[in-house]
Design a protein around this motif. Structure first.
Motif, PDB file in Angstrom:
ATOM      1  N   ILE A  18       8.306 -24.012  13.241  1.00 44.45           N
ATOM      2  CA  ILE A  18       9.581 -24.447  14.120  1.00 44.45           C
ATOM      3  C   ILE A  18       9.722 -23.431  14.949  1.00 44.45           C
ATOM      4  CG2 ILE A  18      11.734 -24.530  13.190  1.00 44.45           C
ATOM      5  CD1 ILE A  18      11.543 -25.229  10.954  1.00 44.45           C
ATOM      6  N   SER A  19       9.670 -21.714  15.680  1.00 44.44           N
ATOM      7  CA  SER A  19      10.044 -21.002  15.928  1.00 44.44           C
ATOM      8  C   SER A  19       9.048 -20.320  17.587  1.00 44.44           C
ATOM      9  CB  SER A  19      10.574 -19.484  15.305  1.00 44.44           C
ATOM     10  OG  SER A  19       9.162 -19.308  15.280  1.00 44.44           O
ATOM     11  N   ASP A  20       7.951 -21.488  16.952  1.00 51.07           N
ATOM     12  CA  ASP A  20       6.279 -21.096  17.635  1.00 51.07           C
ATOM     13  C   ASP A  20       6.427 -22.377  19.006  1.00 51.07           C
ATOM     14  OD1 ASP A  20       5.049 -19.771  19.056  1.00 51.07           O
ATOM     15  OD2 ASP A  20       3.287 -21.060  18.012  1.00 51.07           O
ATOM     16  N   ASN A  21       7.998 -21.632  19.810  1.00 52.72           N
ATOM     17  CA  ASN A  21       7.688 -22.315  20.992  1.00 52.72           C
ATOM     18  C   ASN A  21       7.557 -21.908  22.106  1.00 52.72           C
ATOM     19  OD1 ASN A  21       8.980 -25.003  19.391  1.00 52.72           O
ATOM     20  ND2 ASN A  21      10.919 -23.156  19.601  1.00 52.72           N
ATOM     21  N   GLN A  22       7.521 -22.539  23.350  1.00 54.23           N
ATOM     22  CA  GLN A  22       7.295 -21.883  24.648  1.00 54.23           C
ATOM     23  C   GLN A  22       7.908 -20.908  24.636  1.00 54.23           C
ATOM     24  OE1 GLN A  22       8.399 -24.954  28.252  1.00 54.23           O
ATOM     25  NE2 GLN A  22       8.244 -23.056  29.890  1.00 54.23           N
ATOM     26  N   ASN A  23       9.813 -21.066  23.954  1.00 55.45           N
ATOM     27  CA  ASN A  23      10.143 -19.799  24.632  1.00 55.45           C
ATOM     28  C   ASN A  23      10.347 -19.512  22.988  1.00 55.45           C
ATOM     29  OD1 ASN A  23      10.946 -19.512  27.078  1.00 55.45           O
ATOM     30  ND2 ASN A  23      12.214 -21.187  26.316  1.00 55.45           N
ATOM     31  N   ASN A  24       9.216 -18.357  22.525  1.00 51.46           N
ATOM     32  CA  ASN A  24       9.799 -17.737  20.744  1.00 51.46           C
ATOM     33  C   ASN A  24      10.691 -17.789  20.687  1.00 51.46           C
ATOM     34  OD1 ASN A  24       9.849 -16.370  18.605  1.00 51.46           O
ATOM     35  ND2 ASN A  24       7.434 -17.449  18.650  1.00 51.46           N
ATOM     36  N   LEU A  25      11.885 -18.447  19.372  1.00 54.81           N
ATOM     37  CA  LEU A  25      12.597 -17.735  18.824  1.00 54.81           C
ATOM     38  C   LEU A  25      13.209 -16.492  18.475  1.00 54.81           C
ATOM     39  CD1 LEU A  25      15.629 -19.114  18.866  1.00 54.81           C
ATOM     40  CD2 LEU A  25      15.099 -20.465  16.036  1.00 54.81           C
ATOM     41  N   LEU A  26      12.277 -16.540  17.885  1.00 60.01           N
ATOM     42  CA  LEU A  26      12.359 -14.697  16.905  1.00 60.01           C
ATOM     43  C   LEU A  26      12.467 -13.659  18.570  1.00 60.01           C
ATOM     44  CD1 LEU A  26      13.337 -13.952  14.443  1.00 60.01           C
ATOM     45  CD2 LEU A  26      10.550 -13.528  14.220  1.00 60.01           C
ATOM     46  N   LYS A  27      11.379 -13.405  19.603  1.00 63.82           N
ATOM     47  CA  LYS A  27      11.266 -13.195  20.066  1.00 63.82           C
ATOM     48  C   LYS A  27      12.556 -13.209  21.172  1.00 63.82           C
ATOM     49  CE  LYS A  27       7.867 -11.688  23.344  1.00 63.82           C
ATOM     50  NZ  LYS A  27       7.888 -10.285  24.502  1.00 63.82           N
ATOM     51  N   ALA A  28      13.473 -14.358  21.439  1.00 70.77           N
ATOM     52  CA  ALA A  28      14.035 -14.339  21.860  1.00 70.77           C
ATOM     53  C   ALA A  28      15.452 -13.294  20.838  1.00 70.77           C
ATOM     54  CB  ALA A  28      15.001 -15.437  22.558  1.00 70.77           C
ATOM     55  N   ILE A  29      16.149 -13.688  20.321  1.00 71.59           N
ATOM     56  CA  ILE A  29      16.837 -13.271  19.178  1.00 71.59           C
ATOM     57  C   ILE A  29      16.611 -11.733  19.123  1.00 71.59           C
ATOM     58  CG2 ILE A  29      17.783 -12.896  16.771  1.00 71.59           C
ATOM     59  CD1 ILE A  29      16.965 -15.938  16.274  1.00 71.59           C
ATOM     60  N   GLU A  30      15.383 -11.489  19.045  1.00 71.70           N
ATOM     61  CA  GLU A  30      15.443  -9.852  18.818  1.00 71.70           C
ATOM     62  C   GLU A  30      15.905  -9.314  20.253  1.00 71.70           C
ATOM     63  OE1 GLU A  30      11.024  -9.354  18.265  1.00 71.70           O
ATOM     64  OE2 GLU A  30      11.724  -9.700  15.788  1.00 71.70           O
ATOM     65  N   GLU A  31      15.560  -9.725  21.433  1.00 68.91           N
ATOM     66  CA  GLU A  31      15.977  -9.089  22.894  1.00 68.91           C
ATOM     67  C   GLU A  31      17.355  -9.288  23.015  1.00 68.91           C
ATOM     68  OE1 GLU A  31      13.437 -11.709  25.171  1.00 68.91           O
ATOM     69  OE2 GLU A  31      11.568 -10.934  25.301  1.00 68.91           O
ATOM     70  N   ALA A  32      17.847 -10.755  22.539  1.00 68.47           N
ATOM     71  CA  ALA A  32      19.161 -10.229  23.017  1.00 68.47           C
ATOM     72  C   ALA A  32      20.211  -8.937  21.741  1.00 68.47           C
ATOM     73  CB  ALA A  32      19.125 -11.298  22.212  1.00 68.47           C
ATOM     74  N   GLU A  33      20.016  -9.036  20.708  1.00 66.22           N
ATOM     75  CA  GLU A  33      20.100  -8.199  19.640  1.00 66.22           C
ATOM     76  C   GLU A  33      19.801  -6.844  20.112  1.00 66.22           C
ATOM     77  OE1 GLU A  33      19.177 -10.144  15.322  1.00 66.22           O
ATOM     78  OE2 GLU A  33      17.561  -8.965  16.463  1.00 66.22           O
ATOM     79  N   GLN A  34      19.084  -6.452  21.430  1.00 60.45           N
ATOM     80  CA  GLN A  34      18.296  -5.405  21.462  1.00 60.45           C
ATOM     81  C   GLN A  34      19.409  -5.167  22.498  1.00 60.45           C
ATOM     82  OE1 GLN A  34      14.340  -5.073  22.890  1.00 60.45           O
ATOM     83  NE2 GLN A  34      13.087  -5.678  21.086  1.00 60.45           N
ATOM     84  N   LYS A  35      19.915  -5.932  23.191  1.00 52.84           N
ATOM     85  CA  LYS A  35      20.671  -5.803  24.655  1.00 52.84           C
ATOM     86  C   LYS A  35      21.806  -5.815  24.076  1.00 52.84           C
ATOM     87  CE  LYS A  35      18.937  -8.576  28.066  1.00 52.84           C
ATOM     88  NZ  LYS A  35      18.588  -9.581  29.599  1.00 52.84           N
ATOM     89  N   ILE A  36      22.549  -6.657  22.932  1.00 53.06           N
ATOM     90  CA  ILE A  36      23.631  -5.870  22.383  1.00 53.06           C
ATOM     91  C   ILE A  36      23.689  -4.490  21.501  1.00 53.06           C
ATOM     92  CG2 ILE A  36      24.915  -6.910  20.213  1.00 53.06           C
ATOM     93  CD1 ILE A  36      24.659  -9.779  21.317  1.00 53.06           C
ATOM     94  N   ALA A  37      22.402  -3.920  20.960  1.00 50.57           N
ATOM     95  CA  ALA A  37      22.667  -2.851  20.115  1.00 50.57           C
ATOM     96  C   ALA A  37      23.660  -1.793  21.329  1.00 50.57           C
ATOM     97  CB  ALA A  37      21.239  -2.403  19.319  1.00 50.57           C
ATOM     98  N   LYS A  38      22.548  -1.982  23.000  1.00 50.74           N
ATOM     99  CA  LYS A  38      22.969  -1.340  23.648  1.00 50.74           C
ATOM    100  C   LYS A  38      23.954  -1.328  24.238  1.00 50.74           C
ATOM    101  CE  LYS A  38      18.140  -0.761  25.386  1.00 50.74           C
ATOM    102  NZ  LYS A  38      17.247  -1.328  26.316  1.00 50.74           N
TER     103      LYS A  38
END
Length: 157
Positions: free
Chosen positions: A125-145
């Motif tokens: 389900i998450s293995d799309n052109q824009n990998n969902l899990l990777k996108a969530i991780e990147e957003a979480e890292q930005k929010i953590a900063k």
């Protein structure tokens, strides 16, 4: 397409909540279809204790990334279901150490093959052109900063 889908990023929180609710609802149906009496909301605590064996309330909260009150509320539910038990820490009487009960461990054994299937399907389900899990991780890292709130304040100055 509804209004929430149309407005895009402004509704990201709503969209994530909608996706989360759908996964949770389907997760509950999956467990039920395998004759497993289990609520998806219990998963982070049960899985963490399965992996780490014995943790304090604070350690569990840190591991699953929930607030202390939310974690306590989950632990109370799990204790009521007799899936976990707690005992006082010998070194620090104020600290409660949480472990899976025999019933909790048996449940994990029963759930492991189901988790394996769920893992495969969720990857699909998450293995799309824009990998969902990777996108969530990147957003979480930005929010953590720097959080959403602080970023808005900084832009408004």
């Amino acid at each position: 397409m509804n209004i929430i889908d149309e407005i895009g990023i402004l509704a990201i929180s709503t969209r994530l909540q909608r996706l989360s609710e759908q996964l949770r609802k389907d997760g509950a149906l999956i467990y039920k279809s395998f004759d497993i009496d289990f609520e998806p909301k219990w998963f982070p605590v049960i899985y963490t204790l399965h992996k780490k064996e014995m943790l304090s309330v604070v350690e569990i909260a840190n591991e699953i990334g929930y607030s202390h009150p939310s974690t306590i509320s989950l632990l109370k539910e799990l204790e009521k279901q007799k899936l976990i038990s707690s005992k006082k820490d010998k070194l620090d009487e104020r600290k409660r150490l949480i472990v899976l009960t025999a019933k909790g461990s048996e449940l994990v054994v029963k759930m492991q093959p189901v988790w394996s299937v769920m893992n495969n399907v969720l990857n699909e389900i998450s293995d799309n052109q824009n990998n969902l899990l990777k996108a969530i991780e990147e957003a979480e890292q930005k929010i953590a900063k720097q959080g959403f709130y602080q970023r808005v304040l900084d832009l408004n100055e």
